[in-house]
Design an enzyme around this catalytic site. Structure first.
Site, PDB file in Angstrom:
ATOM      1  N   HIS A 124       0.818  -1.226   0.000  1.00 17.36           N
ATOM      2  CA  HIS A 124       0.000   0.000   0.000  1.00 17.36           C
ATOM      3  C   HIS A 124       0.845   1.268   0.000  1.00 17.36           C
ATOM      4  CE1 HIS A 124      -4.066  -1.790   0.774  1.00 17.36           C
ATOM      5  NE2 HIS A 124      -3.284  -2.829   1.022  1.00 17.36           N
ATOM      6  N   ASP A 163       3.626   9.591  -0.715  1.00 17.94           N
ATOM      7  CA  ASP A 163       2.432   8.873  -0.274  1.00 17.94           C
ATOM      8  C   ASP A 163       2.122   7.791  -1.304  1.00 17.94           C
ATOM      9  OD1 ASP A 163       0.141   8.255   1.205  1.00 17.94           O
ATOM     10  OD2 ASP A 163      -0.545  10.333   1.322  1.00 17.94           O
TER      11      ASP A 163
HETATM   12  P1  ADQ Z   1      -2.792   6.244   4.975  1.00 13.39           P
HETATM   13  O1  ADQ Z   1      -1.362   6.688   5.075  1.00 13.39           O
HETATM   14  O2  ADQ Z   1      -3.479   6.038   6.258  1.00 13.39           O
HETATM   15  O3  ADQ Z   1      -2.939   4.918   4.066  1.00 13.39           O
HETATM   16  P2  ADQ Z   1      -4.792   7.645   3.210  1.00 13.39           P
HETATM   17  O4  ADQ Z   1      -4.725   6.922   1.916  1.00 13.39           O
HETATM   18  O5  ADQ Z   1      -4.994   9.109   3.026  1.00 13.39           O
HETATM   19  O6  ADQ Z   1      -3.505   7.438   4.111  1.00 13.39           O
HETATM   20  O7  ADQ Z   1      -5.997   7.070   4.043  1.00 13.39           O
HETATM   21  C1  ADQ Z   1      -6.359   7.626   5.275  1.00 13.39           C
HETATM   22  C2  ADQ Z   1      -7.776   7.203   5.647  1.00 13.39           C
HETATM   23  O8  ADQ Z   1      -8.030   7.662   6.977  1.00 13.39           O
HETATM   24  C3  ADQ Z   1      -8.827   7.833   4.751  1.00 13.39           C
HETATM   25  O9  ADQ Z   1      -9.809   6.874   4.436  1.00 13.39           O
HETATM   26  C4  ADQ Z   1      -9.422   8.958   5.598  1.00 13.39           C
HETATM   27  O10 ADQ Z   1     -10.780   9.182   5.378  1.00 13.39           O
HETATM   28  C5  ADQ Z   1      -9.191   8.482   7.017  1.00 13.39           C
HETATM   29  N1  ADQ Z   1      -8.935   9.643   7.898  1.00 13.39           N
HETATM   30  C6  ADQ Z   1      -7.972  10.554   7.772  1.00 13.39           C
HETATM   31  N2  ADQ Z   1      -8.056  11.477   8.751  1.00 13.39           N
HETATM   32  C7  ADQ Z   1      -9.108  11.139   9.508  1.00 13.39           C
HETATM   33  C8  ADQ Z   1      -9.705  11.686  10.691  1.00 13.39           C
HETATM   34  N3  ADQ Z   1      -9.247  12.773  11.315  1.00 13.39           N
HETATM   35  N4  ADQ Z   1     -10.773  11.041  11.194  1.00 13.39           N
HETATM   36  C9  ADQ Z   1     -11.249   9.932  10.594  1.00 13.39           C
HETATM   37  N5  ADQ Z   1     -10.737   9.391   9.508  1.00 13.39           N
HETATM   38  C10 ADQ Z   1      -9.669   9.968   8.968  1.00 13.39           C
HETATM   39  C11 ADQ Z   1      -2.032   3.983   3.453  1.00 13.39           C
HETATM   40  C12 ADQ Z   1      -0.995   4.597   2.503  1.00 13.39           C
HETATM   41  C13 ADQ Z   1      -1.713   5.432   1.457  1.00 13.39           C
HETATM   42  C14 ADQ Z   1      -2.736   4.572   0.713  1.00 13.39           C
HETATM   43  C15 ADQ Z   1      -3.624   3.811   1.674  1.00 13.39           C
HETATM   44  C16 ADQ Z   1      -4.500   2.786   0.953  1.00 13.39           C
HETATM   45  O11 ADQ Z   1      -0.068   5.395   3.232  1.00 13.39           O
HETATM   46  O12 ADQ Z   1      -0.787   5.989   0.536  1.00 13.39           O
HETATM   47  O13 ADQ Z   1      -3.553   5.417  -0.091  1.00 13.39           O
HETATM   48  O14 ADQ Z   1      -2.856   3.110   2.649  1.00 13.39           O
HETATM   49  O15 ADQ Z   1      -3.752   1.927   0.140  1.00 13.39           O
END
Ligand code: ADQ
Length: 479
Positions: free
Chosen positions: A174, A386
């Site tokens: 991921h 990312d």
């Molecule tokens: P993450 O690094 O966690 O994921 P991201 O892809 O942006 O990053 O996903 C974060 C998730 O957390 C989103 O679904 C978002 O809605 C939720 N979230 C963020 N802030 C929040 C808050 N304050 N309250 C509730 N929910 C919140 C890892 C990798 C990424 C990749 C994903 C999926 O680092 O690059 O996109 O896995 O493969």
């Protein structure tokens, strides 16, 4: 050594076994009593369409130390078999906080903080990977498909293949896979590559990730990858491993549906009203992580205000940072740095009852998140690196009025797909500042044209397509 599954007669090739660090459940101790329930969002929602219609089991860690007394894990949730891999406090510290998040996470994100390599932590990583592999080897029916996820479990494919050569094994990373010049730092680089090459299919978020991996097999293992395959020697001659890019999507329809809900729309209006009179709301939503470039956007926004590129009576900003990995030192430091910065900016530029930056260090519900997406005119996504970034896609799926804009770092996987976003280099604060000013001055028709194109992409390349494409490639339905 080959271990037979516990019920070798039960050959169910249609069965899917998912192996991921975390189980898709969470522990809740509320007024209804202590219980386990399904965790909202995350990988399980992503996999739901693929899991419906075929028997599936999920192997993972509960997120709690095994010493804690709590109700036993459920055997299944919504028809999905649940199998826990208990971890001790020591394993959590060394395997998870140590090797996974202190060595691999920074190394794979361009070493934006210095990775720390400790031999006992790698030993714990290997030990825990062996626990996951043993559980999968014990449970997977003959000839079934096992899908292993992410950087915490990179040794599992080989361990599992050694034990169960009858299985079809897929692996998806991921997060980014780094260029070989960086990856070569890792003292256990060979073990990691061999671990991943135990799979039949190794998937990455981007073509760059796949190419970096293939280059590492060439440079560090003297293999000779060709096209999207690499041949790995084994006792029968060689085995062909397929490598490819499978950019993850979101459940766009469900964000769209939530954004059309009148209660959530009313909440969006309320958020805007509570934040005072302004024309444009800039929003950041991230796990509080040093890779996300939160400080970068705060600096650009505040300099834009201080230099008059942005008008303080016209714009405001909300940054939501969800607490993350709070036992790891670098995460404590980034929290301190960001909160110091927010305090300084508000001290310099805020007025009584009207801070320049509204900052929340908390997790919010999905409904509140969508209300924020609806309330915000500009989403700021500025990671230094990312894998994908789902927040950018969730914002787009929630913009049912086809208005709003996304400022997106070129170093996210999402930038490869969301080409109609305002693409920025997060290391270039001047450029970022100018982009913020340009977005604020953009005519609504221009923003709407871009948003329509973004929405097409997010709805077409959704999570359902991601799962179907990955599994079809792994299971041989795609040539
Ligand atoms: P993450 O690094 O966690 O994921 P991201 O892809 O942006 O990053 O996903 C974060 C998730 O957390 C989103 O679904 C978002 O809605 C939720 N979230 C963020 N802030 C929040 C808050 N304050 N309250 C509730 N929910 C919140 C890892 C990798 C990424 C990749 C994903 C999926 O680092 O690059 O996109 O896995 O493969």
């Amino acid at each position: 050594m080959t271990t037979a599954p516990s019920d070798p007669e039960a050959a169910r090739p249609n069965q899917l076994v998912v192996v991921a660090n975390r189980l898709p459940i969470e522990y809740a101790d509320d007024s209804t009593g202590a219980t386990w329930r399904r965790a909202p969002g995350g990988l399980v929602s992503a996999l739901e369409p693929a899991l419906a219609g075929r028997p599936a089991t999920w192997i993972g860690w509960s997120g709690r130390a095994s010493a804690e007394s709590e109700p036993p894990l459920p055997e299944e949730i919504d028809g999905l078999g649940i199998v826990g891999v208990p971890l001790t406090d020591g394993q959590i510290e060394q395997f998870y906080e140590g090797f996974s998040n202190g060595a691999l996470w920074p190394l794979y994100h361009d070493a934006v903080v210095t990775p720390s390599y400790h031999r006992p932590e790698y030993m714990a990583y290997r030990e825990v990977n062996a626990l996951f592999a043993a559980k999968a080897a014990e449970l997977a029916p003959v000839g079934s498909t096992v899908w292993v996820h992410d950087y915490q479990l990179q040794l599992v494919p080989k361990m599992l293949r050694d034990a169960r050569p009858d299985l079809r094994i897929g692996f998806f990373l991921h997060i980014p896979f780094p260029p070989v010049e960086l990856f070569a730092q890792l003292p256990w680089r060979r073990q990691i590559l061999e671990g991943l090459l135990g799979a039949d299919l190794v998937g990455f978020q981007t073509h760059d990730g796949a190419l970096n991996f293939l280059a590492a097999t060439r440079r560090l293992m003297a293999l000779d990858p060709g096209g999207d395959r690499v041949n790995v020697p084994d006792e029968d001659g060689y085995r062909s491993v397929r490598v490819g890019a499978f950019p993850i999507g979101i459940d766009a329809t469900s964000f769209d549906a939530m954004a059309r809900n009148t209660a959530i729309q009313a909440r969006a209006e309320e958020i805007r009203a509570e934040m005072g009179g302004f024309r444009l709301l800039f929003l950041g939503v991230d796990r509080l992580d040093y890779t996300k470039g939160i400080d970068v956007r705060l600096r650009a926004f505040s300099e834009g205000l201080a230099e008059g590129l942005l008008d303080p009576s016209d714009v405001t900003m909300l940054q939501v940072a969800v607490p993350s990995r709070e036992n790891v030192d670098d995460y404590q430091h980034i929290r301190d740095d960001i909160e110091l910065l927010v305090g300084r900016i508000n001290g310099d530029l805020g007025r009584v009852g009207d801070p320049a930056i509204h900052y929340l260090h908390q997790s919010v519900t999905r409904e509140e998140l969508v209300a924020m997406y609806l309330a915000a005119d500009v989403l700021l996504v500025t990671p230094l690196r990312d894998g994908m970034n789902l927040v950018a896609k969730e914002y787009v799926a929630s913009r049912v009025q086809e208005s709003g804009a996304v400022v997106l770092s070129e170093f996210t996987g999402a930038a490869q797909q969301l080409t109609d976003a305002f693409i920025v280099n997060p290391y270039d604060i001047e450029g970022l500042k100018r982009t913020l000013a340009a977005v604020a001055a953009s005519p609504p028709e221009e923003l709407s044209r871009r948003m329509v194109a973004l929405r097409t992409n997010v709805f077409e390349d959704d999570v359902d397509r991601w799962v179907r494409t990955f599994l079809a490639t792994l299971e041989g339905h795609v040539p």
